[in-house]
Enzyme design. Structure first.
Site, PDB file in Angstrom:
ATOM      1  CB  ALA A   1      -0.876  -0.001   1.235  1.00  0.00           C
TER       2      ALA A   1
ATOM      3  CG  HIS B   1      -1.548  -7.118 -12.642  1.00  0.00           C
ATOM      4  ND1 HIS B   1      -1.365  -5.858 -12.115  1.00  0.00           N
ATOM      5  CD2 HIS B   1      -1.069  -7.977 -11.720  1.00  0.00           C
ATOM      6  CE1 HIS B   1      -0.792  -5.972 -10.929  1.00  0.00           C
ATOM      7  NE2 HIS B   1      -0.599  -7.242 -10.669  1.00  0.00           N
TER       8      HIS B   1
ATOM      9  CG  HIS C   1       1.934  -6.538 -14.539  1.00  0.00           C
ATOM     10  ND1 HIS C   1       3.087  -6.852 -15.216  1.00  0.00           N
ATOM     11  CD2 HIS C   1       2.057  -7.106 -13.314  1.00  0.00           C
ATOM     12  CE1 HIS C   1       3.865  -7.586 -14.431  1.00  0.00           C
ATOM     13  NE2 HIS C   1       3.269  -7.752 -13.275  1.00  0.00           N
ATOM     14  N   GLY C   2       3.396  -3.494 -14.869  1.00  0.00           N
ATOM     15  CA  GLY C   2       4.311  -2.923 -13.871  1.00  0.00           C
ATOM     16  C   GLY C   2       5.704  -2.857 -14.446  1.00  0.00           C
TER      17      GLY C   2
END
Length: 507
Positions: free
Chosen positions: A231, A355, A430-431
């Protein structure tokens, strides 16, 4: 047995078609039904080719196959259409490489579904929540805020949830997804609107999820987990598309956002493990052959195929409940810290994307509209403007796509494009994608140094398992900006907003 090919002979099957795209021609591996393609720029392609070179030099021994070989092996699966596609954040994985998109024709009785094409962390995904706070509002309380999030959200490998539920509650959550969160008071009605599939896969059947998977899932509901999950409190660093940003409620550089990256924890892992065992038996029965035994699969319409899709949908629903629960806990932490309410802080969900998932979608293939089962593993859905499956707010901008960077690096929000719909079944990256293995990271990096580097960047960090930090250090990953720029330049998604982290909470 055919003689082993040299690196040059292997490379002869690969051809560059643009500055950001290569084609893997048929013959690269035996039995290819369609070509492969991968999107990489000049810098990222060297990582792909080094991996292939090492594989050739080692005589084919070692861990996973190189990503480009895995991509080609997927192109051999029954029922595949178009191309086997890899995104710029591609790296080798179990069966399918991470970053692989593959679509199978639902009208073809031979077409298959493969758990390796979804991954073990089913519906691992990213959610972004906006606020009306600015960086100056949180500068003095950044450490306290990081601690508050760490205290509110259960993190780490064996972390247990604080969202109270029972075995019956878990059954409902698996079936209902975010509708369960809404019913139990952990989500706002409008959160669902801004979530892929509206936070609920209707094909979910909890009876298809094993008792062992449920046992693993019950204590972990509403938890972050470890590994690359986090987070993060972020601030808007740059706005590339003012119109799209405005639709997302992103008004200015310096605005504070929260990004949550998590999945289906042990439950999703167990669903995948159970399915792989079932599918190996189904392959023997139905005479399905693959180039790699990690590509265990079953006919989509077989009992095993349908059981997996029902169980996978439950795991996906569980992951959306997880992200909803953590959104609730984030809202509580912010409200307490700023002596306000989540509503007054404008803590709305911008969007939530998956994803690691397989979904039934309609796409044009060779000029015909077809119903396909699209596997996305380490790849994100990125539907274009005017697509019926995206919310009203984003009809003119295209679907928002959340791209998480690595710990301490920037993240991005992109939007889907028509070109992506035409070329990649409406998918993008996705990253950042790993550049070195977890093992290699642990051996080569020092965790105290990694943490110190984050502090010097002014990033507050709270980590449940410090030893895991090296695996997730920026040095372990590709440069997310290179990945995003490759997709942008190739036209398969469009940059909208860049986010910079100011506080990180990790498992």
């Amino acid at each position: 047995m055919a003689p082993r090919r040299t690196y040059q002979q292997e490379m002869a099957f690969l051809s560059r078609v643009s500055a950001n795209q290569w084609i893997v021609n048929e013959g690269f591996v035996p039995n290819m039904r369609v070509p492969g393609t991968f999107y990489v720029n000049k810098h990222l392609e060297t990582l792909m080719f080094e991996e292939l070179q090492q594989h050739v030099d080692s005589g084919g021994h070692g861990g996973f196959l190189p990503a480009v070989k895995q991509l080609a092996n997927v192109a051999c699966l029954p029922g595949i259409v178009g191309k086997s596609i890899a995104m710029p954040d591609v790296h080798s994985g179990y069966g399918f490489c991470i970053g692989n998109v593959a679509a199978f024709d639902m009208s073809d009785p031979a077409a298959v579904v493969s758990p390796g094409g979804v991954g073990f962390d089913i519906n691992c995904g990213v959610r972004v929540v906006r606020t009306n706070l600015m960086e100056s509002d949180v500068a003095d309380v950044k450490e306290k805020l990081a601690q508050a999030l760490f205290d509110h959200i259960p993190v780490g490998v064996g972390s247990q949830g604080i969202i109270p539920t029972s075995a019956a509650g878990l059954e409902s959550a698996l079936e209902m997804g975010m509708d369960w969160s809404l019913r139990e008071g952990y989500a706002w009605a409008e959160d669902k609107e801004h979530c892929e599939e509206y936070g609920r896969m209707l094909t979910a059947d909890p009876n298809k999820v094993s008792a062992r998977a449920k046992k693993r899932g019950l204590p972990q509901m509403g938890t972050l987990g470890a590994g690359n999950h986090y987070a993060e409190i972020q601030v808007v660093d740059e706005i590339f598309d003012a119109h799209a940003a405005e639709k997302m409620g992103v008004d200015a550089v310096g605005q504070v956002m929260v990004m949550i990256h998590s999945g289906s924890r042990g439950l999703g892992h167990q669903v995948a493990t159970d399915a792989l065992t079932e599918m190996e038996r189904a392959m023997a029965r139905d005479g399905i052959e693959t180039n790699d035994r990690q590509l265990a699969c079953a006919r989509i319409n077989s009992t095993e195929g349908q059981n997996y899709l029902s169980a996978m949908s439950c795991a996906a629903n569980y992951a959306w409940v997880n992200r909803s629960s953590m959104t609730f806990l984030c809202r509580q932490a912010f409200a307490k810290m700023f002596d306000s309410t989540p509503d007054d802080l404008d803590m709305h969900v911008v969007y939530d994307v998956s994803h690691n998932i397989a979904k039934i979608e309609e796409h044009m293939v060779d000029g015909k509209l077809k119903t396909l089962l699209v596997h996305r593993k380490g790849s994100t859905r990125a539907f274009p403007p005017h697509h019926p499956l995206i919310p009203v707010d984003y009809q003119y901008t295209g679907q928002p796509v959340m791209i998480g960077g690595t710990m301490g690096t920037c993240s991005y929000i992109l939007t889907g494009t028509q070109k992506g719909m035409d070329e990649t079944f409406g998918s993008t990256c996705h990253g950042a994608g790993r550049a070195r293995s977890r093992n290699n990271s642990r051996n080569k990096l020092d965790y105290a140094e990694v943490l110190e580097n984050l502090k010097t960047k002014g990033i507050s960090i709270r980590v449940a398992s410090p030893k895991l930090v090296m695996e997730e250090a920026p040095e372990s990953y590709k440069d997310v900006t290179e990945v995003v720029n490759t997709c942008h330049d190739a036209g398969i998604s469009k940059k909208a907003v860049k986010l910079r982290p100011i506080a990180v909470v990790k498992g």
